[in-house]
Design a protein around this motif. Sequence first.
Motif, PDB file in Angstrom:
ATOM      1  N   UNK A  63       0.916  -1.081   0.071  1.00 51.16           N
ATOM      2  CA  UNK A  63       0.012  -0.017   0.019  1.00 51.16           C
ATOM      3  C   UNK A  63       0.933   1.369  -0.028  1.00 51.16           C
ATOM      4  N   UNK A  64       1.917   1.141   0.974  1.00 46.72           N
ATOM      5  CA  UNK A  64       2.892   2.375   0.944  1.00 46.72           C
ATOM      6  C   UNK A  64       3.512   2.948  -0.421  1.00 46.72           C
ATOM      7  N   UNK A  65       4.017   1.430  -1.017  1.00 46.00           N
ATOM      8  CA  UNK A  65       4.496   1.676  -2.346  1.00 46.00           C
ATOM      9  C   UNK A  65       3.755   2.069  -3.310  1.00 46.00           C
ATOM     10  N   UNK A  66       2.424   1.673  -3.156  1.00 51.19           N
ATOM     11  CA  UNK A  66       1.705   2.196  -4.399  1.00 51.19           C
ATOM     12  C   UNK A  66       1.538   3.661  -4.266  1.00 51.19           C
ATOM     13  N   UNK A  67       1.281   4.271  -3.002  1.00 53.01           N
ATOM     14  CA  UNK A  67       0.955   5.507  -2.832  1.00 53.01           C
ATOM     15  C   UNK A  67       2.066   6.517  -3.262  1.00 53.01           C
ATOM     16  N   UNK A  70       3.886   6.073  -5.736  1.00 51.46           N
ATOM     17  CA  UNK A  70       3.787   6.292  -7.371  1.00 51.46           C
ATOM     18  C   UNK A  70       2.442   6.980  -7.745  1.00 51.46           C
ATOM     19  N   UNK A  71       1.453   6.922  -7.225  1.00 54.93           N
ATOM     20  CA  UNK A  71       0.210   7.824  -7.396  1.00 54.93           C
ATOM     21  C   UNK A  71      -0.618   8.310  -6.238  1.00 54.93           C
ATOM     22  N   UNK A  72      -0.087   8.377  -4.945  1.00 57.03           N
ATOM     23  CA  UNK A  72      -0.607   8.732  -3.894  1.00 57.03           C
ATOM     24  C   UNK A  72      -0.771  10.299  -3.609  1.00 57.03           C
ATOM     25  N   UNK A  73      -0.463  10.958  -4.378  1.00 52.62           N
ATOM     26  CA  UNK A  73      -0.547  12.592  -4.156  1.00 52.62           C
ATOM     27  C   UNK A  73      -1.865  13.138  -4.702  1.00 52.62           C
ATOM     28  N   UNK A  87      -3.878  10.592  -9.640  1.00 53.15           N
ATOM     29  CA  UNK A  87      -5.207   9.923  -9.866  1.00 53.15           C
ATOM     30  C   UNK A  87      -6.164  10.384 -10.894  1.00 53.15           C
ATOM     31  N   UNK A 146       7.577   6.727 -12.968  1.00 55.29           N
ATOM     32  CA  UNK A 146       7.203   5.494 -12.388  1.00 55.29           C
ATOM     33  C   UNK A 146       6.552   4.507 -13.435  1.00 55.29           C
ATOM     34  N   UNK A 190       4.142   4.388 -15.227  1.00 58.42           N
ATOM     35  CA  UNK A 190       2.718   4.571 -15.132  1.00 58.42           C
ATOM     36  C   UNK A 190       2.039   5.219 -16.647  1.00 58.42           C
TER      37      UNK A 190
END
Lengths: 135, 135
Positions: B12-16, B18-21, B25, B64, B66
């Motif tokens: 979850x932390x790693x995903x955030x 990448x796109x958790x700002x 999204x 990243x 994406x």
Amino acid sequence: MAVVKQRSACPISNSLEAWGDKWSLLIIRDLMFAKQLTYGDFLKAPEKIATNILAARLQALEENSIITKTVHPESRAKFLYQLTQKGIDLYPLMVEINLWAEKYYPIPEERKPLLALIHKDKEAFIKKSIEALTK
Amino acid sequence: MAVVKQRSACPISNSLEAWGDKWSLLIIRDLMFAKQLTYGDFLKAPEKIATNILAARLQALEENSIITKTVHPESRAKFLYQLTQKGIDLYPLMVEINLWAEKYYPIPEERKPLLALIHKDKEAFIKKSIEALTK
DNA sequence: ACATTTACTTGCAAAATGCAAGTAAATTAA
DNA sequence: TTAATTTACTTGCATTTTGCAAGTAAATGT
């Protein structure tokens, strides 16, 4: 009446305003694993959130009705944080994040059994996990 | 070698990271709707992202893996941004956000047909949408 | 009564975001 | 062929958010 500004009417955008910051989903993650936690418990997470940020995020999540804060039944010095139904309903989202991360990042050994369960039967896993949080 | 710091080994932390700002999204959302967009197209979104922030987020998403950035086939003055497979794989996540938002926030009329399709057959909807992005 | 635990708050530095204006290459219009 | 326009940014600076370290106050334990 406090007016909550929203960037747009888009459901994605509105969702991000509730939990789309650097820390909220990690707080929610911890509550999904543990069902209920104290302020001090959150500080033990490996990401090391700062105490002021934690207080701010907990308050925001409470204001957004994603978590509740109640006095600890065993001590008035502690508070229990728990997910509301609205918070619990983020479970499917959390599962998808895990599945995405599994495909693109290394997964710690201790998380692999959980992912195996998800792969076996995703819907059943979610249902059972939500039940465990609800009961 | 640039070393990317990670807050923890949690998926979850790693995903955030990448796109958790606040914006990523929404950029990804726009690309899921449109398949390919120019810099100027992103600026037309109702959330009104600032130009410098947009440039920074596009670069981070590219780093990243994406999204990709390529010169526009019709003009060397433009660039096309598109989702990679890694970006497309965020589709199920995006669907879950929509479903969550539908339960707790008002949904604009023009999004309701899409949600109806999701309710009819979620897996089929995701499959078809991903195919449309891939072809 | 005193030390400790628990949940914060406070002050300040650093980083991210937001705003407005500016720049440079490519394209279009005169 | 030259000038205006389009496109994708960059830059400078204000504001907001995050991060760190220390401090406070109520409840509890000794």
